[in-house]
Enzyme design. Structure first.
Site, PDB file in Angstrom:
ATOM      1  N   CYS A 198       0.859  -1.180   0.000  1.00 41.44           N
ATOM      2  CA  CYS A 198       0.000   0.000   0.000  1.00 41.44           C
ATOM      3  C   CYS A 198       0.900   1.236   0.000  1.00 41.44           C
ATOM      4  CB  CYS A 198      -0.983  -0.002   1.170  1.00 41.44           C
ATOM      5  SG  CYS A 198      -0.249   0.165   2.816  1.00 41.44           S
ATOM      6  N   ASP A 242      -7.879   3.912   1.589  1.00 44.34           N
ATOM      7  CA  ASP A 242      -6.864   4.085   2.623  1.00 44.34           C
ATOM      8  C   ASP A 242      -7.501   4.595   3.910  1.00 44.34           C
ATOM      9  OD1 ASP A 242      -4.639   4.682   4.182  1.00 44.34           O
ATOM     10  OD2 ASP A 242      -3.526   5.566   2.510  1.00 44.34           O
ATOM     11  N   ASN A 259       2.531   1.515   4.054  1.00 46.72           N
ATOM     12  CA  ASN A 259       2.836   0.285   4.787  1.00 46.72           C
ATOM     13  C   ASN A 259       2.626   0.446   6.291  1.00 46.72           C
ATOM     14  OD1 ASN A 259       5.705  -1.791   5.460  1.00 46.72           O
ATOM     15  ND2 ASN A 259       3.708  -2.532   4.831  1.00 46.72           N
ATOM     16  N   CYS A 305      -1.027   0.814   7.279  1.00 46.81           N
ATOM     17  CA  CYS A 305      -2.441   0.485   7.480  1.00 46.81           C
ATOM     18  C   CYS A 305      -2.825  -0.790   6.736  1.00 46.81           C
ATOM     19  CB  CYS A 305      -3.349   1.640   7.014  1.00 46.81           C
ATOM     20  SG  CYS A 305      -3.147   3.199   7.905  1.00 46.81           S
ATOM     21  N   ARG A 306      -3.125  -0.657   5.450  1.00 44.95           N
ATOM     22  CA  ARG A 306      -3.701  -1.766   4.698  1.00 44.95           C
ATOM     23  C   ARG A 306      -2.749  -2.945   4.520  1.00 44.95           C
ATOM     24  NH1 ARG A 306      -5.393   1.879  -0.256  1.00 44.95           N
ATOM     25  NH2 ARG A 306      -3.417   2.821   0.411  1.00 44.95           N
ATOM     26  N   SER A 307      -1.524  -2.697   4.078  1.00 43.34           N
ATOM     27  CA  SER A 307      -0.650  -3.846   3.796  1.00 43.34           C
ATOM     28  C   SER A 307      -0.198  -4.589   5.053  1.00 43.34           C
ATOM     29  CB  SER A 307       0.532  -3.447   2.905  1.00 43.34           C
ATOM     30  OG  SER A 307       1.326  -2.452   3.474  1.00 43.34           O
TER      31      SER A 307
END
Length: 152
Positions: A8, A126, A11, A13-15
Site C-alpha cells: 500500500c 486508505d 505500509n 495500514c492496509r498492507s
C-alpha cells in the site's frame, strides 16, 4: 514456496493488516511452510514507523498483533522475491507497474478486491484518510481467503 507481497502507500495500514490476516489464514490452514509473506510501501514517507494506531486497534479486535511491524519501501529485490504482489488501490497498481524492473515483475501486480466477483476494479480505500479501519479489515478478511484459495 510461494512468496506473497502486500503493498500500500505507506505500509502502516492496509498492507500490514493484509500481512497479519494472511499469516493467520496460513496458520489456520496449516500452510505456513508453503508461503512466505511480507508487506511494503510504494512510498518512503513512513519508513521505520509502526502501523497506524487505528490499524493496530482493528487487528487487536480480531486477535491479531502487528505491533512489531515497521514500514519500509519496496525494493527491486522485493519484486524479484515476490511471486504475487497484492495491492490495495489503483494508484498503488500504477506506481508498482512504473517501479517494476521489468514486464514479468509488473505482471505480478494484482488489485486485492479483483479476486471477489462483483468487486473487480474496486479499491480498498486508505483508512489513514477515511478512518474506517474496521471496514478495511473486513474487506481484507473477505478477499484474502479467496487469494489463498487461488494461490495454493
Amino acid at each position: 514456496m510461494q512468496h506473497v507481497l502486500f503493498v500500500c502507500l505507506g505500509n502502516i495500514c492496509r498492507s500490514p493488516m493484509a500481512e497479519a490476516i494472511f499469516n493467520d489464514l496460513l496458520e489456520q490452514h496449516q500452510l505456513t511452510g508453503q508461503f512466505a509473506v511480507a508487506s511494503v510501501a510504494t512510498s518512503s514517507e513512513e519508513e521505520g514507523n509502526h502501523p497506524h494506531p487505528g490499524a493496530l486497534k482493528a487487528m487487536r479486535a480480531h486477535g491479531l498483533d502487528a505491533s512489531q511491524h515497521r514500514s519500509r519501501p519496496i525494493t527491486a529485490e522485493d519484486f524479484d522475491w515476490a511471486d504475487t504482489i497484492i495491492t490495495m488501490d489503483h494508484a498503488n497498481v500504477a506506481n508498482l507497474q512504473r517501479m517494476a524492473p521489468n514486464r514479468v515483475d509488473a505482471a505480478k501486480v494484482k488489485l486485492c478486491l479483483d479476486i471477489i466477483p462483483g468487486r473487480e476494479g474496486d479499491p480498498i480505500d486508505d483508512p489513514w484518510y477515511t478512518h474506517k479501519f474496521e471496514l478495511t479489515y473486513q474487506e481484507l478478511a473477505t478477499a484474502l481467503p479467496a487469494w489463498l484459495d487461488e494461490l495454493k
